[in-house]
Design an enzyme around this catalytic site. Sequence first.
Site, mmCIF file in Angstrom:
data_model
loop_
_atom_site.group_PDB
_atom_site.id
_atom_site.type_symbol
_atom_site.label_atom_id
_atom_site.label_comp_id
_atom_site.label_asym_id
_atom_site.label_seq_id
_atom_site.Cartn_x
_atom_site.Cartn_y
_atom_site.Cartn_z
ATOM 1 N N HIS A 136 -2.621 8.017 6.427
ATOM 2 C CA HIS A 136 -1.553 8.804 5.791
ATOM 3 C C HIS A 136 -2.112 10.085 5.172
ATOM 4 O O HIS A 136 -1.496 11.137 5.253
ATOM 5 C CB HIS A 136 -0.869 8.000 4.679
ATOM 6 N N HIS A 175 -4.862 2.087 7.153
ATOM 7 C CA HIS A 175 -3.497 2.603 7.297
ATOM 8 C C HIS A 175 -3.239 3.708 6.267
ATOM 9 O O HIS A 175 -2.684 4.762 6.601
ATOM 10 C CB HIS A 175 -2.522 1.423 7.123
ATOM 11 N N GLU A 176 -3.659 3.469 5.023
ATOM 12 C CA GLU A 176 -3.386 4.445 3.955
ATOM 13 C C GLU A 176 -4.222 5.713 4.116
ATOM 14 O O GLU A 176 -3.730 6.811 3.854
ATOM 15 C CB GLU A 176 -3.636 3.833 2.573
ATOM 16 N N GLY A 194 0.832 -1.190 0.000
ATOM 17 C CA GLY A 194 0.000 0.000 0.000
ATOM 18 C C GLY A 194 0.869 1.243 0.000
ATOM 19 O O GLY A 194 2.002 1.215 0.486
ATOM 20 N N CYS A 206 5.502 -0.030 7.509
ATOM 21 C CA CYS A 206 5.156 1.119 6.680
ATOM 22 C C CYS A 206 6.373 1.484 5.838
ATOM 23 O O CYS A 206 7.486 1.508 6.355
ATOM 24 C CB CYS A 206 4.767 2.293 7.578
ATOM 25 N N LEU A 207 6.146 1.783 4.567
ATOM 26 C CA LEU A 207 7.262 2.148 3.691
ATOM 27 C C LEU A 207 7.934 3.439 4.158
ATOM 28 O O LEU A 207 9.074 3.694 3.818
ATOM 29 C CB LEU A 207 6.777 2.288 2.245
ATOM 30 N N GLN A 231 2.927 10.087 1.114
ATOM 31 C CA GLN A 231 4.242 9.459 1.319
ATOM 32 C C GLN A 231 5.238 9.793 0.207
ATOM 33 O O GLN A 231 6.437 9.642 0.378
ATOM 34 C CB GLN A 231 4.094 7.934 1.402
HETATM 35 ZN ZN ZN Z 1 2.413 3.503 5.661
#
Ligand code: ZN
Length: 185
Positions: free
Chosen positions: A146, A142-143, A55, A100-101, A60
Amino acid sequence: RQMCIRDRDMAILDILHFPDTRLRNVAKPVAQVDASVRQLIDDMFETMYAAPGIGLAAVQVNDLRRVIVVDTSEDRSQALALVNPEIIAKQGEETMDEGCLSVPGVYETVQRAEQIRFRALDRDGNAIEKDVDGLLAVCIQHEIDHLDGKLFVDYLSNLKRQRIRKKLEKDARQGGDKTQRRRAI
Ligand code: ZN
């Protein structure tokens, strides 16, 4: 995922890392799903798959449009791009180990709703509404966080968050270990 004619190749975008304050920006609704939004979606998929992740939210990659991409499959068969996603119903509780990235190498348990109903526009600008559960539901929650400037580390204790911040600041000073041990959200 849908193939389309593009006027340029897809690009891998730079992913911001915690504690970068730009991750705290709140994204703005997309007025129209046009070619530039579709280009962003394509670039985000490319960036997410390369990471590798399941995701990615536009915030991000320092783009403040309300756009997320997710694909929880192993074989890139369930690509889902959501524009202006909104959760309209939640049910149950689920605890999952999240990564998380934007917080590379860190995995912690977070509690979220087990089932959600969301509303969004798809890549073609069509309105969709869907019930999902499990990993996909966690991923979408989660997204969307963000897009509101929120990170999964915000659900952890202050002490834990400080420890993660120090680790990532140290990693960044040392040139950054961006390798993902596992696919992250
Ligand atoms: Zn994330």
